[in-house]
Design an enzyme around this catalytic site. Structure first.
Site, PDB file in Angstrom:
ATOM      1  N   ASP A 223       0.468  -0.161   1.288  1.00 62.19           N
ATOM      2  CA  ASP A 223       1.543  -1.458   1.066  1.00 62.19           C
ATOM      3  C   ASP A 223       1.960  -1.336  -0.488  1.00 62.19           C
ATOM      4  O   ASP A 223       2.003  -0.334  -1.230  1.00 62.19           O
ATOM      5  CB  ASP A 223       0.976  -2.587   1.434  1.00 62.19           C
ATOM      6  CG  ASP A 223       1.851  -3.642   2.043  1.00 62.19           C
ATOM      7  OD1 ASP A 223       2.900  -3.937   1.321  1.00 62.19           O
ATOM      8  OD2 ASP A 223       1.684  -3.910   3.204  1.00 62.19           O
ATOM      9  N   HIS A 246       4.425   0.873  -0.723  1.00 67.51           N
ATOM     10  CA  HIS A 246       5.936   0.467  -0.691  1.00 67.51           C
ATOM     11  C   HIS A 246       6.561   0.194  -1.904  1.00 67.51           C
ATOM     12  O   HIS A 246       7.119  -0.761  -2.021  1.00 67.51           O
ATOM     13  CB  HIS A 246       5.545  -0.712   0.212  1.00 67.51           C
ATOM     14  CG  HIS A 246       5.130  -0.551   1.559  1.00 67.51           C
ATOM     15  ND1 HIS A 246       4.991  -1.769   2.439  1.00 67.51           N
ATOM     16  CD2 HIS A 246       5.037   0.777   2.392  1.00 67.51           C
ATOM     17  CE1 HIS A 246       4.650  -1.037   3.596  1.00 67.51           C
ATOM     18  NE2 HIS A 246       4.649   0.170   3.524  1.00 67.51           N
TER      19      HIS A 246
END
Length: 399
Positions: A223, A246
């Site tokens: 993430d 991310h």
């Protein structure tokens, strides 16, 4: 000869002073002296850690809690203050900590928590292993997509002054490191890793925290490498290596009522590679009003990144979303000297709210190219944004 004797006397005086200081206050609280053991159960080791911490916390002079060499299975633990001494006891992790694999062990939001402490020093060469694989593969997590509330490996709440350095964190069930309601924190030389497909395993998350400096950290997760949430003020992030994951994100913002503003974020001298986003600001549609301002990203190198520069005020990772515009006001944002490669044709996306257009977004010396040698033309996309571009601009700007 006189100079040599004076120097010798000075050294002896320093040694005597150091030994006197140690004799009058410095004390080590080794968890193994309180029955923690590499052969112990998670529950027994949790009790031993708690007992050692309570003794250190009640000690009225300088103290250090030490977790020595060895691998310790330990359940949820809270290092709670306030303590008798100020600063609070230091914590040195030399060995390896392992979390229980089963989610049944956890009733709260975190595995290891530091709460209500002053001038906390946390360091060591140790490893903090969240053993998250079973949690990520749990049927409830995967089939019902309920991975958002998995326990964080390390949570810091109400910390006033702190230094967190030189640790390795891996495979957290949820966020690896989380800061809330804290101030004046320095984070450096951490190594944070989890598989690229592990859900919601942010490297470092910040919310309602001010004056935090994060530097020289390697983050590879599933993430956001670093996520900056509501109430973050005066955040400096530098010399981060991020990927996969991310990217580095401000947000998501606007999911809840009465969120505090984000003010003063500077991200500089970072390398981002193999991530789904690079530098991102994200807000939910239909959000209550708040602001994100005075945000600068500069001297960033991208390598094989999707969406290297993105403002997304339509962020909605769930299936049911409102069509109402975001009411988070984004203004005074700078992307400066961002270079490298993108693996998607739209390298710069500035998608802002129709009710709160982004104001004063500056693109300065942007030089991004498609990752392969083919002739794919990269472009920019803008919606409801006001700003200007200067210097090198590749792709062509749309502000």
């Amino acid at each position: 000869m006189a100079l040599k004797m004076a120097t010798t006397l000075e050294c002896l005086a320093c040694l005597v002073s150091f030994l006197a200081g140690y004799a009058h206050g410095d004390k080590v609280f080794d968890v193994t002296k309180y029955a923690a053991s590499p052969d112990g159960s998670a529950e027994d080791n949790s009790k031993a850690f708690s007992n050692a911490w309570n003794a250190a916390c009640q000690y009225n002079r300088s103290a250090t809690l030490v977790i020595p060499k060895g691998t310790f299975l330990v359940g949820p633990i809270v290092f709670k203050g306030p303590c008798v001494s100020n600063p609070s006891p230091s914590v040195q992790i030399i060995g390896q900590l392992k979390a229980p694999s089963s989610l049944a062990t956890f009733s709260g939001p975190s595995w290891i928590e530091f709460n209500d402490l002053h001038e906390l020093v946390l360091n060591g060469s140790g490893i903090v292993d969240g053993q998250g694989a079973d949690a990520w593969n749990n049927k409830t997590c995967n089939k019902e997509k309920k991975c958002k509330n998995l326990p964080m490996s390390m949570r810091f709440i109400n910390i006033v002054g702190g230094q967190i350095t030189d640790l390795t964190l891996r495979d957290s069930k949820g966020f690896h490191v989380d800061f809330q309601q804290s101030t004046s924190i320095t984070v450096s030389h951490l190594n944070i890793s989890a598989p690229g497909d592990s859900p919601n395993t942010d490297g470092i998350h910040i919310s309602r925290t001010q004056n935090i400096n994060i530097t020289n950290v390697f983050i590879s997760t599933g993430d956001d490498c670093i996520s900056i949430g509501p109430g973050s003020i005066n955040v400096t992030i530098s010399d981060i290596t991020c990927g996969p994951g991310h990217g580095i994100s401000v947000g998501s913002l606007g999911k809840y009522q009465n969120e505090k503003n984000v003010v003063g974020v500077k991200v500089k001298n970072c390398t981002v590679f193999d991530t789904t986003n690079g530098l991102r600001i994200k807000t939910w549609p239909g959000s209550p009003p708040s602001e994100a301002s005075n945000i600068t990203f500069e001297d960033i190198t991208m390598n094989n990144v999707s969406r290297p520069i993105i403002i997304d005020q339509f962020y909605c990772p769930i299936h049911q979303c409102t069509d109402q515009p975001s009411r988070v006001r984004i203004h005074d944002v700078v992307f400066r000297r961002v270079t490298g490669t993108t693996n998607t044709p739209v390298a710069v996306t500035l998608s802002c709210s129709s009710s709160m257009p982004c104001k004063n977004v500056q693109l300065q010396d942007i030089d991004l190219n498609f990752v392969s040698s083919n002739a794919t033309k990269i472009t920019s996309s803008c919606l409801n944004v006001e700003g200007e571009a200067s210097g090198t601009q590749n792709p062509n700007p749309c502000v």
